[in-house]
Scaffold this motif. Structure first.
Motif, PDB file in Angstrom:
ATOM      1  N   SER A  65     -22.355 -13.865   4.620  1.00 26.04           N
ATOM      2  CA  SER A  65     -22.744 -13.862   5.787  1.00 26.04           C
ATOM      3  C   SER A  65     -22.489 -14.721   6.755  1.00 26.04           C
ATOM      4  O   SER A  65     -22.186 -14.614   7.970  1.00 26.04           O
ATOM      5  N   GLY A 101     -19.178  -1.258   6.785  1.00 25.39           N
ATOM      6  CA  GLY A 101     -19.110  -2.891   7.331  1.00 25.39           C
ATOM      7  C   GLY A 101     -20.045  -2.900   8.393  1.00 25.39           C
ATOM      8  O   GLY A 101     -21.453  -2.347   8.352  1.00 25.39           O
ATOM      9  N   ARG A 128     -25.162 -12.878  15.712  1.00 27.05           N
ATOM     10  CA  ARG A 128     -23.817 -13.729  16.015  1.00 27.05           C
ATOM     11  C   ARG A 128     -23.052 -13.146  17.073  1.00 27.05           C
ATOM     12  O   ARG A 128     -23.376 -12.113  17.699  1.00 27.05           O
TER      13      ARG A 128
HETATM   14  O1   DC Z   1     -21.558  -4.886   3.469  1.00 36.97           O
HETATM   15  P1   DC Z   1     -21.887  -6.220   2.610  1.00 36.97           P
HETATM   16  O2   DC Z   1     -23.112  -6.554   2.379  1.00 36.97           O
HETATM   17  O3   DC Z   1     -20.991  -6.416   1.077  1.00 36.97           O
HETATM   18  O4   DC Z   1     -21.320  -7.533   3.578  1.00 36.97           O
HETATM   19  C1   DC Z   1     -21.578  -8.761   3.305  1.00 36.97           C
HETATM   20  C2   DC Z   1     -21.378  -9.735   4.487  1.00 36.97           C
HETATM   21  O5   DC Z   1     -20.161  -9.500   5.365  1.00 36.97           O
HETATM   22  C3   DC Z   1     -22.385  -9.096   5.578  1.00 36.97           C
HETATM   23  O6   DC Z   1     -23.617  -9.956   5.336  1.00 36.97           O
HETATM   24  C4   DC Z   1     -21.756  -9.384   6.737  1.00 36.97           C
HETATM   25  C5   DC Z   1     -20.394  -9.353   6.727  1.00 36.97           C
HETATM   26  N1   DC Z   1     -19.626  -8.322   7.073  1.00 36.97           N
HETATM   27  C6   DC Z   1     -19.218  -8.442   8.498  1.00 36.97           C
HETATM   28  O7   DC Z   1     -19.568  -9.162   8.946  1.00 36.97           O
HETATM   29  N2   DC Z   1     -18.515  -7.104   8.830  1.00 36.97           N
HETATM   30  C7   DC Z   1     -18.183  -6.222   8.057  1.00 36.97           C
HETATM   31  N3   DC Z   1     -17.311  -5.511   8.569  1.00 36.97           N
HETATM   32  C8   DC Z   1     -18.449  -6.096   6.803  1.00 36.97           C
HETATM   33  C9   DC Z   1     -19.387  -7.212   6.362  1.00 36.97           C
END
Ligand code: DC
Length: 225
Positions: A100, A129, A187
């Motif tokens: 993150s 995502g 963000r």
């Molecule tokens: O989907 P996940 O929980 O496995 O993703 C982990 C981190 O990656 C999530 O907290 C934010 C980032 N992420 C992102 O910013 N954009 C995406 N398309 C997928 C994940």
């Protein structure tokens, strides 16, 4: 091939990956878990002992990371770093928080963009995502924003972690998840948000089977599948 593809975004623990995997099988789509790419970057940064919010230091590491996404015979996505299979390790809670943090850095998003766009261009995908409907596949045939109340999402994630033998408590999971959602939503670049044309699917009061049927109804309705 974007207009037959599905973009699935939403906060942590909403069930995106479980439902995407199931839907990919039913509709013959390739499932792309984009969070796994950010997790690989997070794991690499963690292993190097680099502070995940330190943009210059993380940026300097990027050329050596090259996360590789492969599919096994059952269509399961596996992730590799320098030839090492890190599919399980990237699920650790510490890596979630690193993922993150690094995902808020513009050079990291830029670095992972082409890999995701290429998958979207070459295949009919269901991709999950945070910015799939808004940035990666703005022309997806269907965009779904999957969500549920934080307590419900935390409970589901807690049970999942417990099953994997990862010791934690429901309270700790809720706290970490809230922090991560805040990070991901606030963000500046590509924050977590529903695309204007996304359908909101709230699964707070649905079990897995009901959530899946609701998603399938949306897919069938929109893509005529
Ligand atoms: O989907 P996940 O929980 O496995 O993703 C982990 C981190 O990656 C999530 O907290 C934010 C980032 N992420 C992102 O910013 N954009 C995406 N398309 C997928 C994940």
């Amino acid at each position: 091939m974007e207009n037959k593809s599905i973009a699935l975004d939403g906060p942590a623990g909403a069930g995106k990956s479980t439902l995407s995997k199931m839907a990919s099988k039913r509709f013959g789509l390739i499932y792309v878990d984009t969070g796994a790419l950010y997790r690989c970057v997070g794991l690499y940064v963690l292993r190097k002992g680099v502070e995940p919010r330190d943009e210059a230091s993380v940026k300097a590491l990027l050329p050596e990371i090259s996360p590789v996404m492969k599919y096994d015979d059952d269509g399961v996505q596996r992730m590799y770093l320098g030839g090492e299979d890190v599919t399980e390790e990237i699920r650790m809670p510490e890596v979630s928080s690193y993922a993150s943090d690094v995902s808020a850095l513009p050079p990291v998003r830029e670095y992972l963009l082409s890999q995701q766009r290429r998958m979207a261009e070459e295949y009919d995908v269901i991709m999950d995502g945070r910015d799939i409907g808004t940035v990666i596949m703005p022309k997806a045939g269907l965009k779904v924003f999957l969500t549920a109340e934080p307590e419900v999402r935390a409970r589901r994630r807690y049970l999942e972690l417990r099953e994997k033998g990862i010791g934690t408590t429901p309270e700790k999971v809720l706290e970490e998840m809230a922090q991560r959602d805040k990070n991901d939503s606030e963000r500046d670049v590509a924050p977590l948000r529903a695309a204007d044309d996304a359908v909101i699917l709230d699964t707070t009061n649905m079990d897995l089977g009901e959530s899946f049927e609701a998603l399938c109804a949306l897919i069938s309705g929109r893509l005529g599948a």
